[in-house]
Write a protein that holds these residues in place. Structure first.
Motif: not given
Length: 347
Positions: A85-98, A183-184, A177-181, A114-117
């Motif tokens: 639901r947000v943009s960014g760079k993937i650092i982990q993928r835990s599943v494969d096909v099947g 959530n992101n 604004q804190l709650a939105s941050a 960035d979202y932590q900041l």
């Protein structure tokens, strides 16, 4: 022509039909013997007639249900694409096909820096807004205590009250604004929202994803269906059942849930989805199933083996035994439909 040495049933039906036995029908043998006698004259007439066995079966006209068998595929009712639901760079993928996932299982994760900041900034803004509200509220309360003295001015009271209300609104805004941050920040971890099976993977580690871009495709397994193409003349068929090719002989109930309003331009069939009412213990996505439809036929027909059907010119016929005289007669018939090993006689 008389059937020699044929023992008929004690209770004769309306009609008796001669069907083939040991590869040769008795009635056909009698007809051949009759022709042979006329050709060769008296020498053959004095010979012993050849007696060949024949089977005589009762037939009766009954209403039969017509069954249509179609091959279908087990598919999920809901198959959705999951994405961040947000943009960014993937650092982990835990599943494969099947992969089989449960609700809450981690699918993939984005870089959360960035979202932590943003969360830290929102938390600091909230602290500042809370301090402003506490000071404005205290000023307003202190000025209320001056009411009745020479130092009290109504206009100043209104200003202090306005400042306190503004500070309260800013504090509420900072909380939102804190709650939105937060959530992101939580959206940087993609989790499965239902139990299912991963059918495709559309992103890899290191890929920069846009908001809403698909990462995997998840097929939910809590509700399965049979997808089949139904011919247009069987759209009103009732009583659907299915059996899996991997588990033949066991029939399970199904109910029509969805029918396409238009036919496929190639196959001229209508895509139909049948809900599996009671899933068998061993069933998986993509399995092949045979879907059967039952439709009662109000026209009575007589089922006879294919070996009882002969040809009279261009029309099918059967040998019928007269129950009083034992004579056989080749009578033309009208065939309603042909099956693998039987024929349905209409008249």
């Amino acid at each position: 022509m008389r059937l020699p040495n044929v023992q008929l049933l004690a209770k004769f039906p309306v009609k008796l039909v001669v069907i083939g036995a040991t590869g040769v029908v008795m009635a056909g043998g009698a007809f051949a013997a009759y022709s042979f006698t006329r050709t060769h004259g008296a020498a053959v007439a004095n010979a012993e007639p050849v007696v060949r066995p024949a089977r005589v079966a009762e037939i009766s006209y009954k209403t039969h249900g017509q069954t249509l068998l179609l091959a279908g595929t087990v598919v999920p009712r809901i198959e959705s694409t999951l994405g961040f639901r947000v943009s960014g760079k993937i650092i982990q993928r835990s599943v494969d096909v099947g992969a089989v996932v449960k609700p809450g299982d981690v699918i993939a994760a984005l870089d959360p820096a960035d979202y932590q900041l943003a969360v830290d900034n929102a938390r600091a803004a909230l602290a500042s807004a809370e301090a402003d509200y506490v000071r404005a509220k205290a000023d307003h309360e202190r000025y209320l205590n001056l009411r009745g003295s020479m130092a009290f001015v109504p206009q100043t009271l209104d200003q202090r009250q306005s400042l306190a209300s503004t500070a309260l609104a800013r504090m509420d805004q900072a909380k939102s604004q804190l709650a939105s941050a937060e959530n992101n920040l939580a959206y940087t971890v993609l989790r499965a929202d239902a139990a299912g099976v991963v059918t495709s993977v559309q992103a890899e580690v290191g890929q920069v994803m846009a908001q809403g871009q698909g990462v995997i495709r998840l097929a939910r397994t809590e509700e399965l269906e049979i997808l089949v193409g139904v011919p247009e003349h069987r759209l009103k068929a009732k009583g659907a059942t299915f059996e899996l090719w991997s588990d033949p002989g066991r029939h399970h109930a199904a109910r029509l849930r969805e029918l396409s309003p238009s036919a496929d331009p190639v196959t001229r069939t209508y895509a139909a989805r049948f809900s599996v009412l009671e899933p068998p213990q061993f069933i998986g996505l993509g399995m092949t199933a045979t879907l059967g439809f039952e439709r009662p036929d109000s026209t009575p027909v007589a089922e006879v083996p294919l070996s009882a059907i002969f040809q009279r010119g261009t029309q099918p016929a059967v040998w019928v035994v007269d129950r009083d005289t034992g004579m056989v007669e080749l009578r033309p018939v009208t065939i309603a439909r042909w099956r693998d090993d039987t024929a349905a006689i209409l008249s």
